[in-house]
Scaffold this motif. Structure first.
Motif, mmCIF file in Angstrom:
data_model
loop_
_atom_site.group_PDB
_atom_site.id
_atom_site.type_symbol
_atom_site.label_atom_id
_atom_site.label_comp_id
_atom_site.label_asym_id
_atom_site.label_seq_id
_atom_site.Cartn_x
_atom_site.Cartn_y
_atom_site.Cartn_z
ATOM 1 N N GLY A 293 -14.743 7.272 -12.013
ATOM 2 C CA GLY A 293 -16.045 8.163 -11.183
ATOM 3 C C GLY A 293 -15.222 9.196 -9.976
ATOM 4 O O GLY A 293 -14.664 10.236 -10.449
ATOM 5 N N THR A 294 -16.145 8.460 -8.722
ATOM 6 C CA THR A 294 -15.863 10.510 -8.120
ATOM 7 C C THR A 294 -14.207 9.716 -7.710
ATOM 8 O O THR A 294 -13.899 8.831 -7.415
ATOM 9 C CB THR A 294 -17.203 10.262 -6.585
ATOM 10 O OG1 THR A 294 -17.188 9.015 -6.224
ATOM 11 C CG2 THR A 294 -18.138 10.038 -7.807
ATOM 12 N N LYS A 295 -14.249 10.960 -6.456
ATOM 13 C CA LYS A 295 -12.709 10.528 -5.423
ATOM 14 C C LYS A 295 -13.253 9.382 -5.200
ATOM 15 O O LYS A 295 -12.067 8.579 -4.477
ATOM 16 C CB LYS A 295 -12.850 11.758 -4.469
ATOM 17 C CG LYS A 295 -11.795 11.582 -3.900
ATOM 18 C CD LYS A 295 -11.893 12.762 -3.102
ATOM 19 C CE LYS A 295 -10.913 13.014 -1.554
ATOM 20 N NZ LYS A 295 -10.589 14.589 -0.731
ATOM 21 N N GLU A 296 -14.063 8.827 -4.712
ATOM 22 C CA GLU A 296 -14.347 7.781 -3.693
ATOM 23 C C GLU A 296 -14.158 6.450 -4.424
ATOM 24 O O GLU A 296 -12.991 5.965 -4.392
ATOM 25 C CB GLU A 296 -15.551 7.548 -2.796
ATOM 26 C CG GLU A 296 -15.614 8.517 -1.550
ATOM 27 C CD GLU A 296 -15.717 10.198 -1.799
ATOM 28 O OE1 GLU A 296 -16.555 10.583 -3.406
ATOM 29 O OE2 GLU A 296 -15.878 10.551 -1.251
ATOM 30 N N THR A 297 -14.439 6.441 -5.643
ATOM 31 C CA THR A 297 -14.334 5.070 -6.915
ATOM 32 C C THR A 297 -12.597 5.399 -7.206
ATOM 33 O O THR A 297 -12.642 4.496 -7.156
ATOM 34 C CB THR A 297 -14.992 5.372 -8.038
ATOM 35 O OG1 THR A 297 -16.734 6.111 -7.478
ATOM 36 C CG2 THR A 297 -15.172 4.583 -8.607
ATOM 37 N N VAL A 298 -12.553 6.368 -7.521
ATOM 38 C CA VAL A 298 -11.094 6.030 -8.145
ATOM 39 C C VAL A 298 -9.889 5.720 -7.066
ATOM 40 O O VAL A 298 -9.193 5.390 -6.993
ATOM 41 C CB VAL A 298 -10.526 7.653 -8.447
ATOM 42 C CG1 VAL A 298 -9.399 8.228 -8.932
ATOM 43 C CG2 VAL A 298 -11.764 8.192 -9.652
ATOM 44 N N ARG A 299 -9.791 6.627 -5.417
ATOM 45 C CA ARG A 299 -9.002 6.190 -4.860
ATOM 46 C C ARG A 299 -9.739 4.451 -4.633
ATOM 47 O O ARG A 299 -8.500 4.252 -3.993
ATOM 48 C CB ARG A 299 -9.840 6.535 -3.417
ATOM 49 C CG ARG A 299 -9.277 6.247 -1.823
ATOM 50 C CD ARG A 299 -9.300 6.608 -0.696
ATOM 51 N NE ARG A 299 -8.440 6.426 -0.084
ATOM 52 C CZ ARG A 299 -7.367 6.965 1.017
ATOM 53 N NH1 ARG A 299 -6.817 7.668 0.146
ATOM 54 N NH2 ARG A 299 -6.549 5.785 2.123
ATOM 55 N N GLU A 300 -10.324 3.656 -4.430
ATOM 56 C CA GLU A 300 -10.881 2.416 -4.461
ATOM 57 C C GLU A 300 -10.065 1.399 -4.713
ATOM 58 O O GLU A 300 -9.278 0.655 -4.806
ATOM 59 C CB GLU A 300 -11.961 2.069 -3.842
ATOM 60 C CG GLU A 300 -12.414 0.267 -3.895
ATOM 61 C CD GLU A 300 -13.691 0.458 -3.424
ATOM 62 O OE1 GLU A 300 -14.392 -1.012 -3.862
ATOM 63 O OE2 GLU A 300 -14.581 1.295 -3.864
ATOM 64 N N GLY A 301 -10.154 2.228 -6.211
ATOM 65 C CA GLY A 301 -9.652 1.730 -7.834
ATOM 66 C C GLY A 301 -8.248 1.749 -7.251
ATOM 67 O O GLY A 301 -7.538 0.670 -7.682
ATOM 68 N N LEU A 302 -6.952 2.938 -7.288
ATOM 69 C CA LEU A 302 -6.212 3.046 -6.797
ATOM 70 C C LEU A 302 -5.736 1.991 -6.161
ATOM 71 O O LEU A 302 -4.620 1.407 -6.686
ATOM 72 C CB LEU A 302 -5.935 4.458 -7.142
ATOM 73 C CG LEU A 302 -5.722 5.387 -8.397
ATOM 74 C CD1 LEU A 302 -5.559 6.094 -8.472
ATOM 75 C CD2 LEU A 302 -5.320 4.824 -9.873
ATOM 76 N N LEU A 303 -6.341 2.148 -4.952
ATOM 77 C CA LEU A 303 -5.906 1.601 -3.807
ATOM 78 C C LEU A 303 -5.563 -0.478 -4.236
ATOM 79 O O LEU A 303 -4.800 -1.171 -4.292
ATOM 80 C CB LEU A 303 -6.188 1.822 -2.977
ATOM 81 C CG LEU A 303 -6.311 2.837 -1.707
ATOM 82 C CD1 LEU A 303 -7.460 2.791 -0.583
ATOM 83 C CD2 LEU A 303 -5.016 2.391 -1.566
ATOM 84 N N ASN A 304 -6.876 -0.309 -4.817
ATOM 85 C CA ASN A 304 -6.892 -2.467 -5.239
ATOM 86 C C ASN A 304 -5.544 -2.165 -6.219
ATOM 87 O O ASN A 304 -5.072 -3.624 -5.856
ATOM 88 C CB ASN A 304 -7.976 -3.064 -5.932
ATOM 89 C CG ASN A 304 -9.237 -2.545 -4.329
ATOM 90 O OD1 ASN A 304 -8.820 -2.855 -3.492
ATOM 91 N ND2 ASN A 304 -10.623 -1.930 -5.058
ATOM 92 N N PHE A 305 -5.274 -1.937 -7.635
ATOM 93 C CA PHE A 305 -4.736 -1.531 -8.519
ATOM 94 C C PHE A 305 -3.048 -2.083 -7.736
ATOM 95 O O PHE A 305 -2.242 -2.349 -8.144
ATOM 96 C CB PHE A 305 -4.574 -1.040 -9.755
ATOM 97 C CG PHE A 305 -3.828 -1.410 -10.998
ATOM 98 C CD1 PHE A 305 -3.695 -2.791 -11.020
ATOM 99 C CD2 PHE A 305 -3.297 -0.353 -10.965
ATOM 100 C CE1 PHE A 305 -3.514 -3.033 -12.343
ATOM 101 C CE2 PHE A 305 -2.450 -0.891 -11.945
ATOM 102 C CZ PHE A 305 -2.701 -2.369 -13.418
ATOM 103 N N GLN A 306 -2.914 -0.995 -6.434
ATOM 104 C CA GLN A 306 -1.301 -0.417 -5.856
ATOM 105 C C GLN A 306 -1.213 -2.854 -5.588
ATOM 106 O O GLN A 306 0.015 -2.868 -5.260
ATOM 107 C CB GLN A 306 -1.270 0.731 -5.877
ATOM 108 C CG GLN A 306 0.264 0.702 -5.123
ATOM 109 C CD GLN A 306 0.432 -0.052 -3.903
ATOM 110 O OE1 GLN A 306 -0.256 -0.162 -2.922
ATOM 111 N NE2 GLN A 306 1.720 -0.117 -3.888
ATOM 112 N N LYS A 307 -2.217 -2.855 -4.870
ATOM 113 C CA LYS A 307 -2.157 -3.946 -4.065
ATOM 114 C C LYS A 307 -2.157 -5.056 -4.659
ATOM 115 O O LYS A 307 -0.947 -5.612 -4.462
ATOM 116 C CB LYS A 307 -3.365 -3.601 -3.179
ATOM 117 C CG LYS A 307 -3.270 -5.559 -2.336
ATOM 118 C CD LYS A 307 -4.542 -5.106 -1.665
ATOM 119 C CE LYS A 307 -4.325 -6.378 -0.807
ATOM 120 N NZ LYS A 307 -6.168 -7.016 0.107
#
Length: 338
Positions: A293-307
């Motif tokens: 996805g877009t930057k926002e989608t990627v940011r949310e996905g990486l944040l969630n997986f890191q958490k």
């Protein structure tokens, strides 16, 4: 998402895993040129590591001579750590790997990582062609890791010395897609990287096991884990989904037992796969570890997986056919580090 989680994510290093893909209509020489261009690009963006993976007898992957390609990438970059993600140790005499990485570390001091896997990275016929015997297998992996550590020691026990190699500080990472390497990395106090980009369902159990059983060593005082993530980023969601179809076709062809080059993207994957094949591919390409996805989608996905994983690092792989789109994908990911 709390500010604390965001702060932690902003502090973790992001790295690149490159399979040196050979695209349909292209060749290994072009693949190597693109790998150099990508490495130089992501180094400017601030990525931490650039790893290359060992695979054999695969028409779509050019990084079979992994140590040679690591040297080529290191020669054409300046600061980024360059390493293997990974060397499939059962394919090799341990002394040879010690000498190869001793040579790389001597040429590029403080920049070389040695990631080790215990799978053959190939089928049995190819494994036999590499080794001339099948007497050594994954079950010998712990012994081989011990041998390798001894070759790098200041005062090796072995009568045979790795020159260059002896006395060099080359970080060893154990790579895995199950709990075996997690247990071994914990037992030996080594860095651990999990292949969550193709084995998402085993990620959390392996990381929990690694952290629970970790024994401090001279190498590492506390556990340090990195997770793999597929990311296809673009300026629009539609464009990202379009470029992601090349990755989806790669996994589909693996499921079918077909070795192919990286295929150009298609507008509609439903024209390519059946509902059953789609479900099978999506099981491997879990949305938690394949973020499109877009930057926002990627940011949310990486944040969630890191958490979810509490990973200390993340390593990103982006199987994108179009080179400009691949570079743009990493630009978008790089913006998250700013």
């Amino acid at each position: 998402m709390t500010s604390e989680h965001i702060r932690k994510f902003n502090q973790i290093p992001l790295s690149v895993l490159d399979l040196a893909p050979i695209k349909e209509g292209s060749n290994p020489g072009e693949s190597f040129k693109e790998s150099v261009a990508l490495a130089q690009h992501v180094e400017k963006l601030g990525f931490n590591r650039y790893w290359l993976a060992e695979h054999h007898n695969m028409p779509g992957i050019a990084s079979s001579a992994t140590s040679v390609l690591i040297g080529h990438i290191a020669e054409n970059t300046e600061r980024m750590r360059i390493g293997s993600g990974g060397i499939m140790l059962p394919n090799h005499a341990t002394l040879v790997i010690a000498e190869q990485f001793g040579t790389l570390e001597s040429l590029f001091p403080g920049r070389i990582d040695l990631g080790l896997g215990r799978a053959p990275g190939s089928d049995q016929a190819t494994a036999y062609a590499l080794r001339r015997t099948l007497n050594t297998g994954p079950e010998d992996f712990p012994m081989q890791v011990n041998e390798l550590q001894d070759y790098f020691a200041d005062e090796p026990v072995s009568r045979v010395k790795a020159v260059p190699g002896q006395g060099l500080d080359i970080p060893i990472w154990l790579l895995g897609s199950s709990d075996f390497s997690a247990r071994l990395a914990a037992q030996k106090g080594l860095y651990f990287s999990f292949a969550s980009h193709f084995a998402p369902q085993y990620t959390i159990p392996a990381l929990q096991l690694y952290r629970k059983h970790f024994q401090p060593s001279d190498t590492l005082k506390k556990p340090h884990a990195m997770v793999g993530v597929n990311v296809i980023a673009a300026d629009t969601e539609e464009e990202a989904r379009y470029h992601a179809s090349s990755l989806q076709m790669s996994f589909l062809n693996i499921r079918k037992g077909k070795n192919t080059k990286l295929q150009p993207p298609v507008e509609n994957m439903d024209d390519v796969w059946s509902p059953m094949e789609k479900a099978a591919v999506q099981e491997s390409l879990d949305p938690r570890t394949t973020i499109i996805g877009t930057k926002e989608t990627v940011r949310e996905g990486l944040l969630n997986f890191q958490k979810e994983t509490e990973a200390d690092e993340m390593i990103i792989t982006s199987q994108i056919y179009d080179m400009k789109a691949r570079l743009r994908s990493y630009e978008i990911i790089g913006e998250l580090m700013e």
